[in-house]
Design an enzyme around this catalytic site. Structure first.
Site, short mmCIF file in Angstrom:
data_model
loop_
_atom_site.label_atom_id
_atom_site.label_comp_id
_atom_site.label_asym_id
_atom_site.label_seq_id
_atom_site.Cartn_x
_atom_site.Cartn_y
_atom_site.Cartn_z
N ARG A 229 0.85 -1.18 0.00
CA ARG A 229 0.00 0.00 0.00
C ARG A 229 0.90 1.24 0.00
O ARG A 229 1.98 1.23 0.60
CB ARG A 229 -0.89 0.04 1.26
CG ARG A 229 -2.07 -0.91 1.24
CD ARG A 229 -3.14 -0.50 0.23
NE ARG A 229 -4.30 -1.37 0.27
CZ ARG A 229 -4.51 -2.41 -0.54
NH1 ARG A 229 -3.60 -2.73 -1.45
NH2 ARG A 229 -5.61 -3.13 -0.45
N GLU A 258 -3.71 7.57 -4.33
CA GLU A 258 -4.14 7.05 -5.64
C GLU A 258 -5.43 7.72 -6.08
O GLU A 258 -6.31 7.96 -5.24
CB GLU A 258 -4.34 5.53 -5.55
CG GLU A 258 -3.02 4.82 -5.32
CD GLU A 258 -3.18 3.32 -5.08
OE1 GLU A 258 -4.27 2.77 -5.32
OE2 GLU A 258 -2.20 2.71 -4.64
N HIS A 276 -1.72 0.31 -9.82
CA HIS A 276 -2.35 -0.63 -8.87
C HIS A 276 -3.02 -1.80 -9.60
O HIS A 276 -4.24 -1.96 -9.54
CB HIS A 276 -3.37 0.11 -7.97
CG HIS A 276 -3.68 -0.65 -6.70
ND1 HIS A 276 -4.02 -0.04 -5.52
CD2 HIS A 276 -3.72 -1.98 -6.44
CE1 HIS A 276 -4.24 -0.95 -4.59
NE2 HIS A 276 -4.07 -2.14 -5.12
P1 NAP Z 1 -0.63 -11.47 4.93
O1 NAP Z 1 -0.63 -12.90 4.53
O2 NAP Z 1 -1.42 -11.04 6.12
O3 NAP Z 1 0.89 -11.01 5.12
C1 NAP Z 1 1.23 -9.79 5.64
C2 NAP Z 1 2.61 -9.90 6.28
O4 NAP Z 1 2.99 -8.62 6.75
C3 NAP Z 1 2.67 -10.86 7.46
O5 NAP Z 1 3.77 -11.68 7.29
C4 NAP Z 1 2.86 -9.94 8.67
O6 NAP Z 1 3.66 -10.59 9.66
C5 NAP Z 1 3.55 -8.74 8.06
N1 NAP Z 1 3.29 -7.52 8.81
C6 NAP Z 1 2.11 -7.06 9.27
N2 NAP Z 1 2.26 -5.91 9.95
C7 NAP Z 1 3.58 -5.65 9.92
C8 NAP Z 1 4.39 -4.60 10.47
N3 NAP Z 1 3.84 -3.62 11.20
N4 NAP Z 1 5.71 -4.64 10.25
C9 NAP Z 1 6.27 -5.64 9.54
N5 NAP Z 1 5.57 -6.66 9.00
C10 NAP Z 1 4.25 -6.65 9.19
O7 NAP Z 1 -1.14 -10.55 3.75
P2 NAP Z 1 -1.11 -10.86 2.18
O8 NAP Z 1 -2.31 -11.63 1.80
O9 NAP Z 1 0.24 -11.38 1.83
O10 NAP Z 1 -1.30 -9.36 1.61
C11 NAP Z 1 -0.40 -8.34 1.93
C12 NAP Z 1 -0.85 -7.00 1.42
O11 NAP Z 1 -0.60 -6.89 0.02
C13 NAP Z 1 -2.35 -6.68 1.52
O12 NAP Z 1 -2.71 -6.29 2.83
C14 NAP Z 1 -2.51 -5.56 0.51
O13 NAP Z 1 -2.31 -4.31 1.13
C15 NAP Z 1 -1.40 -5.81 -0.48
N6 NAP Z 1 -1.93 -6.21 -1.80
C16 NAP Z 1 -1.70 -5.41 -2.87
C17 NAP Z 1 -2.20 -5.77 -4.12
C18 NAP Z 1 -1.93 -4.92 -5.32
O14 NAP Z 1 -2.75 -4.93 -6.23
N7 NAP Z 1 -0.82 -4.21 -5.39
C19 NAP Z 1 -2.93 -6.94 -4.28
C20 NAP Z 1 -3.15 -7.74 -3.16
C21 NAP Z 1 -2.62 -7.36 -1.93
P3 NAP Z 1 3.54 -10.21 11.23
O15 NAP Z 1 2.07 -10.21 11.55
O16 NAP Z 1 4.31 -11.27 11.91
O17 NAP Z 1 4.17 -8.87 11.38
C1 8YV Z 2 -7.42 -5.00 -5.53
C2 8YV Z 2 -5.63 -5.15 -3.72
O1 8YV Z 2 -7.20 -4.38 -6.75
O2 8YV Z 2 -6.37 -7.22 -2.87
C3 8YV Z 2 -5.88 -6.11 -2.62
O3 8YV Z 2 -5.57 -5.75 -1.48
O4 8YV Z 2 -5.04 -4.14 -3.54
C4 8YV Z 2 -6.09 -5.49 -5.11
O5 8YV Z 2 -6.15 -6.86 -5.30
C5 8YV Z 2 -8.19 -4.11 -4.63
O6 8YV Z 2 -8.34 -4.53 -3.33
C6 8YV Z 2 -9.58 -3.92 -5.20
O7 8YV Z 2 -9.91 -2.63 -5.07
#
Ligand code: NAP
Ligand code: 8YV
Length: 309
Positions: A229, A258, A276
């Protein structure tokens, strides 16, 4: 019939599918406030996304709200505390997007290091016959630091084995049984890394985790990749570090405000900018829609969502 408040539009296919089974109030159309005020008592479920979110103020306006069903894994735009205070379950769409987001993160690593987008612009501008590009940075064999070794972070790490990279990571606590090296100090991880990839959640607990000290530790040869993010990075500090040459480059899919992207980043040749699109493939978006529908159905039939946040 269930009365659903849909906060923002998703695909046509999704919007049609939802409206075919339920009464849908479209929050993004004109007169939303009047619409909510008129129907507040009847709204059962909010359907939203990581982008559109759901505020505490809106939750407060809907006295009989029973569930918030969201598209996307990140839920920093949803006031989960306000929902919890009223025992309203919130669901998201984890796991089904891991591969696509990790693919994109790796794409950004390669593009930023090897200057692929820049080279493409160079060819299209007709510059090849008369000029050259500066040499790029190798990807294979480099050090990969991951901030947030969760579902997506692990998937990024897995991809790195094909590039003979060493991986270390930073979470709030070590992942039990992980073969990757844990670094409790983010500055130490950045100092060690050639590429620092952000895959942690957004929200208050990670706001500006990547600050000037971390950027300086990554340094003039280091590259920052953000698919988490925009709020995780102090964006003005990032612009400053890149402008002053204290950071080598950045590959970004997400931004602080964004869809606004700072002009300074747009003007930089060593920065790759994406709008994004981490999960934006036909296959993954369909899987996310299906998981959202499965959550909604499970809640309406059994009172329980499948993937609660
Ligand atoms: P997840 O499985 O919950 O993994 C998040 C990781 O971050 C965990 O290992 C957690 O470990 C760590 N974390 C949480 N808070 C932290 C902190 N304060 N400092 C350091 N590490 C921390 O989540 P995920 O499913 O992989 O998704 C991660 C993120 O990717 C989403 O929340 C979203 O914002 C982003 N995302 C972006 C897109 C895109 O389109 N660009 C798409 C999907 C997701 P600990 O709890 O041990 O700290
Ligand atoms: C999506 C994302 O585009 O899953 C997330 O956290 O950032 C993306 O997969 C978004 O959430 C949909 O608005």
């Amino acid at each position: 019939m269930t009365c659903i408040l849909q906060i923002g539009p998703l695909t046509e296919r999704f919007n049609r599918g939802l409206a075919a089974e339920h009464e849908v109030l479209r929050f993004w159309e004109e007169g939303a406030d009047v619409l909510v005020a008129q129907h507040a008592q009847r709204i059962d479920v909010v359907v939203t996304s990581g982008r559109f979110g759901c505020t505490a103020a809106l939750i407060e306006q809907i006295p009989n709200l029973r569930a918030i069903i969201s598209f996307g894994v990140g839920y920093d735009a949803i006031d989960v505390a306000a929902a919890r205070a009223r025992n309203i379950p919130v669901s998201n769409t984890p796991d089904v997007l891991n591969d696509c987001v990790a693919d994109l993160a790796f794409g950004l690593i390669i593009d930023t290091a090897r200057q692929m987008s820049r080279a493409d612009r160079f060819v299209r501008a007709g510059k090849w016959p008369s000029a050259g590009l500066p040499l790029a940075k190798q990807v294979s064999g480099k050090r990969l630091g991951i901030v947030g070794l969760g579902r997506i972070g692990e998937t990024v790490a897995k991809r790195s084995s094909g590039f003979d990279m060493e991986v270390r990571y930073h979470n709030r606590r070590p992942v039990e049984g992980s073969g990757y090296g844990y670094e409790s100090d983010l500055v130490e991880l950045a100092t060690w890394s050639d590429f620092l990839v952000l895959t942690c959640p957004g929200g208050e607990s990670t706001r500006h985790l990547i600050n000037r000290s971390v950027l300086d530790a990554l340094g003039s040869k280091g590259i920052l990749i953000n698919v988490s993010r925009g709020s995780v990075v102090d964006e003005p500090a990032l612009v400053e570090a890149l402008t002053e040459g204290r950071l080598g480059g950045a590959g970004l899919d997400v931004y602080a405000h964004e869809p606004k992207v700072p002009q300074a980043l747009i003007d930089m040749p060593n920065v790759v900018l994406l709008p994004h699109i981490g999960s934006a493939t036909e296959e993954t978006r369909l899987a996310m829609e299906e998981l959202l529908f499965a959550n909604l159905r499970a809640f309406l039939e059994r009172g329980e969502v499948l993937t609660a946040v």
